[in-house]
Enzyme design. Sequence first.
Site, PDB file in Angstrom:
ATOM      1  N   ASN A  10       1.529  -1.080  -0.179  1.00 37.17           N
ATOM      2  CA  ASN A  10      -0.102  -0.452  -0.042  1.00 37.17           C
ATOM      3  C   ASN A  10       1.016   1.720   0.200  1.00 37.17           C
ATOM      4  OD1 ASN A  10      -1.759   2.290   0.818  1.00 37.17           O
ATOM      5  ND2 ASN A  10      -2.309   1.525   3.148  1.00 37.17           N
ATOM      6  N   TRP A  11       0.918   1.757  -1.347  1.00 38.59           N
ATOM      7  CA  TRP A  11       2.219   3.048  -1.538  1.00 38.59           C
ATOM      8  C   TRP A  11       1.616   3.701  -0.485  1.00 38.59           C
ATOM      9  CZ3 TRP A  11       5.020   2.687  -6.747  1.00 38.59           C
ATOM     10  CH2 TRP A  11       5.626   2.208  -6.589  1.00 38.59           C
ATOM     11  N   HIS A  96      -9.467   1.463   4.350  1.00 36.90           N
ATOM     12  CA  HIS A  96      -8.062   2.066   4.836  1.00 36.90           C
ATOM     13  C   HIS A  96      -8.942   2.448   6.206  1.00 36.90           C
ATOM     14  CE1 HIS A  96      -4.420   3.002   6.490  1.00 36.90           C
ATOM     15  NE2 HIS A  96      -3.842   1.803   5.673  1.00 36.90           N
ATOM     16  N   GLU A  98      -6.819   5.272   7.647  1.00 39.35           N
ATOM     17  CA  GLU A  98      -6.994   6.171   6.963  1.00 39.35           C
ATOM     18  C   GLU A  98      -7.679   6.895   6.272  1.00 39.35           C
ATOM     19  OE1 GLU A  98      -3.344   5.666   4.835  1.00 39.35           O
ATOM     20  OE2 GLU A  98      -2.340   5.187   7.385  1.00 39.35           O
ATOM     21  N   GLU A 168      -5.322  -4.316  10.325  1.00 37.87           N
ATOM     22  CA  GLU A 168      -4.457  -3.113  10.784  1.00 37.87           C
ATOM     23  C   GLU A 168      -5.157  -3.179  12.043  1.00 37.87           C
ATOM     24  OE1 GLU A 168      -2.616  -2.253   6.369  1.00 37.87           O
ATOM     25  OE2 GLU A 168      -4.194  -1.069   7.092  1.00 37.87           O
ATOM     26  N   SER A 213       3.256  -1.999  10.707  1.00 36.65           N
ATOM     27  CA  SER A 213       4.495  -2.247  10.611  1.00 36.65           C
ATOM     28  C   SER A 213       5.112  -2.587  10.957  1.00 36.65           C
ATOM     29  CB  SER A 213       4.994  -1.575  12.397  1.00 36.65           C
ATOM     30  OG  SER A 213       4.450  -0.298  12.218  1.00 36.65           O
ATOM     31  N   GLY A 234       2.333  -0.962   4.108  1.00 36.78           N
ATOM     32  CA  GLY A 234       2.846   0.637   4.235  1.00 36.78           C
ATOM     33  C   GLY A 234       4.087   1.213   3.890  1.00 36.78           C
ATOM     34  N   GLY A 235       5.096   1.034   4.583  1.00 36.77           N
ATOM     35  CA  GLY A 235       6.227   1.172   4.334  1.00 36.77           C
ATOM     36  C   GLY A 235       7.317   0.740   3.292  1.00 36.77           C
TER      37      GLY A 235
END
Length: 251
Positions: A10-11, A96, A98, A168, A213, A234-235
């Site tokens: 997930n960019w 998501h 966010e 998540e 994470s 993600g990251g």
Amino acid sequence: MSRKPLIAGNWKMHGSLAAVDEFAAAMTAGGGIAGVDMLVCAPFVYLERCVRAFAGSALAVGGENLAAAVDAGAYTGEISGAMLADVGCSHVIVGHSERRALYGETDAVVAAKVNAAVAAGLRPIVCVGETLEQRDGGEAEAVLARQIRAVLEACDAQTLAALTIAYEPIWAIGTGRSATPEQAQAMHATIRQQIAANNGTLSRSIRLLYGGSVKPGNAAALFAGDDVDGALVGGASLKAASFMDIARAAT
Ligand code: PGA
């Protein structure tokens, strides 16, 4: 892990044309990983480039969001599931945390988007998860049950068969503080039981991804859980090397 693992990136709002090409070059050189499905979800404007650039690799491409409306129309700024499918996406992230927190997506909106995604031939990855406050208050299971029930009740069996769920925990997203493998497995088992109460077949086949994470260093331990069928990353999905290391940990 008895289902085929899915490692999805997930960019978020990261990336550039150059970053897509760099990622693709590294992936094509590294090849696919047998027995693991891999997917990158990228910002809308880079999706077509991702589809072209990843064509020689084993990577599928997905959107990070879609419109709840199915038919084309006067929805300024929205992108439909049909448009995502048109440029070559196979998947889309829905709900998501966010988007729930920053853009007001309710359980009802998330359910509508799941239906819109499947109507367009996409496979939705629905995100669920609790805040730290909800976890500390002993409400985590109830929050998940509410988020999952909204989707189960709004979608028919065919739609649900296309679904992946990503657990998540919000306190683990982008914080460097992953859930422990025990916490992840426990919550995944809970989610599977919640689905089983509604649909036994689906509860056995559906892939449950863990997100929050995930890194090369903790992936293998997280994937050891019987009910953990991969990750939403993600990251660590922004660089091909760490993304591939996580995918390798799923074998
Ligand atoms: P993270 O993000 O891996 O950077 O914690 C996961 C996600 O939000 O999907």
